[in-house]
Enzyme design. Structure first.
Site, PDB file in Angstrom:
ATOM      1  N   ASP A  54       0.857  -1.190   0.000  1.00  0.00           N
ATOM      2  CA  ASP A  54       0.000   0.000   0.000  1.00  0.00           C
ATOM      3  C   ASP A  54       0.895   1.243   0.000  1.00  0.00           C
ATOM      4  OD1 ASP A  54      -2.533   1.475   0.250  1.00  0.00           O
ATOM      5  OD2 ASP A  54      -1.838   2.001   2.239  1.00  0.00           O
ATOM      6  N   SER A  55       0.294   2.375  -0.361  1.00  0.00           N
ATOM      7  CA  SER A  55       1.041   3.636  -0.327  1.00  0.00           C
ATOM      8  C   SER A  55       1.467   3.993   1.092  1.00  0.00           C
ATOM      9  CB  SER A  55       0.164   4.753  -0.897  1.00  0.00           C
ATOM     10  OG  SER A  55      -0.989   4.887  -0.090  1.00  0.00           O
ATOM     11  N   TYR A  65      -0.814   8.642  -2.435  1.00  0.00           N
ATOM     12  CA  TYR A  65      -0.823   8.409  -3.879  1.00  0.00           C
ATOM     13  C   TYR A  65      -2.070   9.028  -4.532  1.00  0.00           C
ATOM     14  CZ  TYR A  65       2.843   4.711  -3.952  1.00  0.00           C
ATOM     15  OH  TYR A  65       4.006   3.996  -3.884  1.00  0.00           O
ATOM     16  N   GLY A  66      -3.110   9.195  -3.699  1.00  0.00           N
ATOM     17  CA  GLY A  66      -4.440   9.531  -4.226  1.00  0.00           C
ATOM     18  C   GLY A  66      -4.521  10.793  -5.047  1.00  0.00           C
ATOM     19  N   CYS A 107      -4.258  -1.394  -2.233  1.00  0.00           N
ATOM     20  CA  CYS A 107      -4.402   0.053  -2.396  1.00  0.00           C
ATOM     21  C   CYS A 107      -5.257   0.259  -3.636  1.00  0.00           C
ATOM     22  CB  CYS A 107      -3.018   0.671  -2.581  1.00  0.00           C
ATOM     23  SG  CYS A 107      -3.033   2.428  -2.971  1.00  0.00           S
ATOM     24  N   ASN A 108      -6.395   0.909  -3.463  1.00  0.00           N
ATOM     25  CA  ASN A 108      -7.288   1.120  -4.608  1.00  0.00           C
ATOM     26  C   ASN A 108      -6.654   2.023  -5.651  1.00  0.00           C
ATOM     27  OD1 ASN A 108     -10.240   0.019  -3.952  1.00  0.00           O
ATOM     28  ND2 ASN A 108      -9.250   0.659  -2.062  1.00  0.00           N
ATOM     29  N   THR A 109      -5.931   3.046  -5.178  1.00  0.00           N
ATOM     30  CA  THR A 109      -5.331   4.002  -6.105  1.00  0.00           C
ATOM     31  C   THR A 109      -4.300   3.302  -6.991  1.00  0.00           C
ATOM     32  OG1 THR A 109      -5.623   5.638  -4.349  1.00  0.00           O
ATOM     33  CG2 THR A 109      -4.290   6.282  -6.234  1.00  0.00           C
ATOM     34  N   GLU A 146      -3.991   9.777   8.448  1.00  0.00           N
ATOM     35  CA  GLU A 146      -2.544   9.608   8.638  1.00  0.00           C
ATOM     36  C   GLU A 146      -2.019  10.549   9.720  1.00  0.00           C
ATOM     37  OE1 GLU A 146       0.073   8.419   5.702  1.00  0.00           O
ATOM     38  OE2 GLU A 146      -1.288   6.720   5.503  1.00  0.00           O
ATOM     39  N   CYS A 159     -11.227   2.828  -0.359  1.00  0.00           N
ATOM     40  CA  CYS A 159      -9.846   3.218  -0.041  1.00  0.00           C
ATOM     41  C   CYS A 159      -9.513   2.443   1.222  1.00  0.00           C
ATOM     42  CB  CYS A 159      -9.759   4.722   0.190  1.00  0.00           C
ATOM     43  SG  CYS A 159      -8.145   5.218   0.886  1.00  0.00           S
ATOM     44  N   THR A 160      -8.361   1.805   1.219  1.00  0.00           N
ATOM     45  CA  THR A 160      -8.054   0.898   2.329  1.00  0.00           C
ATOM     46  C   THR A 160      -7.767   1.636   3.639  1.00  0.00           C
ATOM     47  OG1 THR A 160      -5.748   0.782   1.543  1.00  0.00           O
ATOM     48  CG2 THR A 160      -7.257  -0.945   0.819  1.00  0.00           C
ATOM     49  N   HIS A 161      -7.637   2.955   3.573  1.00  0.00           N
ATOM     50  CA  HIS A 161      -7.498   3.745   4.805  1.00  0.00           C
ATOM     51  C   HIS A 161      -8.853   3.937   5.511  1.00  0.00           C
ATOM     52  CE1 HIS A 161      -3.538   4.899   3.349  1.00  0.00           C
ATOM     53  NE2 HIS A 161      -3.324   5.636   4.414  1.00  0.00           N
TER      54      HIS A 161
HETATM   55  N1  DGL Z   1      -5.028   3.459   0.715  1.00  0.00           N
HETATM   56  C1  DGL Z   1      -5.001   3.922  -0.614  1.00  0.00           C
HETATM   57  C2  DGL Z   1      -6.211   3.432  -1.395  1.00  0.00           C
HETATM   58  O1  DGL Z   1      -6.780   2.406  -1.091  1.00  0.00           O
HETATM   59  C3  DGL Z   1      -4.869   5.408  -0.855  1.00  0.00           C
HETATM   60  C4  DGL Z   1      -4.043   6.231   0.053  1.00  0.00           C
HETATM   61  C5  DGL Z   1      -3.293   7.332  -0.673  1.00  0.00           C
HETATM   62  O2  DGL Z   1      -3.908   8.287  -1.173  1.00  0.00           O
HETATM   63  O3  DGL Z   1      -2.088   7.170  -0.725  1.00  0.00           O
HETATM   64  O4  DGL Z   1      -6.588   4.052  -2.370  1.00  0.00           O
END
Ligand code: DGL
Length: 289
Positions: A25-26, A57-58, A88-90, A173, A207-209
């Site tokens: 993940d990011s 990353y988003g 990570c979805n992104t 975060e 988003c996994t966050h």
């Molecule tokens: N956790 C990441 C996701 O599932 C995104 C977090 C990020 O923006 O880096 O998209």
């Protein structure tokens, strides 16, 4: 110094005999997925990599997310991972297809890289009665249109409404997701999503966050709307995948070991990671700049 050398030498020996499943993940978000994967498939060895030094990353371009993700995938391959999950979805939205179609055939066609968007899209139709689904995600995931495309493939009758929530990852975060400061941004995006249709009966945290914001989000949505996190969905899909790909499953070592790496400070990572993973984490540093 001698101790440091000895530890990294010992670690190198351990890694040499290991073929863990890589989870990427990011930053911290992928730990919410890894937690569910381990609950379902505890025997495998896992190696987690969080690119915390370059998160989020988003908000980054396709090219940048692809370059960063590819670098992390190559590092996980170098550690011996036969299979990598982009938790990570992104990264799944912006990098997975190119990695699968262009890079993997060159790197090693026997290895596999899987994402989180497809397994989630495959079952989403079972979770809605009104056939109207809301998707909350990063700007990058929303702009990629990946959920619209994937869900359409499996469930052509379903309408998908999306809302980008660019402030949510920074809030999480920075540990501000439980405080009153989060209310404004959570309400803003829930209202933005629900104003698009009265018929939405299921909202996906894409988003996994976002599972860390789940309780807060719940406060702002009507009780008849189901909120769905994707960790358990991805874990079930991986279980099924490994049962269908026996050769690959047998290549992955199964001694229940877990390793955590971050591209940023290990001190900061260990402090935050427990919140996402549900238990203490002891990480090591890797520099990928
Ligand atoms: N956790 C990441 C996701 O599932 C995104 C977090 C990020 O923006 O880096 O998209």
């Amino acid at each position: 110094m001698f101790t440091g050398f000895f530890l990294s030498y010992t670690h190198a020996i351990i890694m040499e005999s290991m073929r863990p499943i890589g989870v990427f993940d990011s930053g911290y978000g992928g730990l919410t997925v890894l937690k569910e994967i381990i609950a379902r498939l505890p025997r495998y060895d896992y190696l987690y990599l969080g690119d915390n030094a370059r998160t989020p990353y988003g908000t980054r371009s396709f090219e940048t997310v692809y370059q960063y993700t590819l670098q992390c995938v190559q590092w996980l391959f170098d550690q011996g991972c036969p299979l990598i999950i982009l938790a990570c979805n992104t990264a799944s939205a912006k990098a997975l297809r190119t990695i699968q179609q262009v890079d993997l055939p060159k790197e090693d066609p026997a290895r596999r890289v899987l994402g989180v968007i497809r397994p989630t899209s495959e079952i989403i139709g079972q979770l809605t009665r009104t056939k109207q689904v809301g998707v909350l995600a990063t700007t990058g995931t929303v702009q990629s249109g990946s959920y619209l495309l994937e869900i359409q493939k499996f469930f052509p009758g379903i309408k998908v409404f999306q809302e980008a929530c660019p402030m949510w990852v920074p809030l999480i975060e920075n540990g501000e997701h439980r405080g009153p400061g989060a209310d404004y941004f959570v309400k803003k995006h829930i209202d933005g999503l629900l104003s698009q249709s009265d018929g939405i009966d299921m909202i996906l945290l894409a988003c996994t966050h976002y599972p860390l914001l789940q309780n807060k989000i719940q406060e702002f949505i009507p009780p008849h709307i189901q909120l769905v996190a994707q960790g358990a969905i991805v874990a079930a899909s991986l279980d099924d995948y490994l049962q269908r790909h026996v050769d690959l499953a047998q290549t992955c070592t199964q001694e229940g070991r877990r390793f955590f790496y971050t591209t940023d400070s290990t001190e900061g990572f260990d402090k935050q990671a427990g919140l996402f993973f549900g238990q203490a984490v002891n990480s090591a540093h890797v520099s990928l700049q």
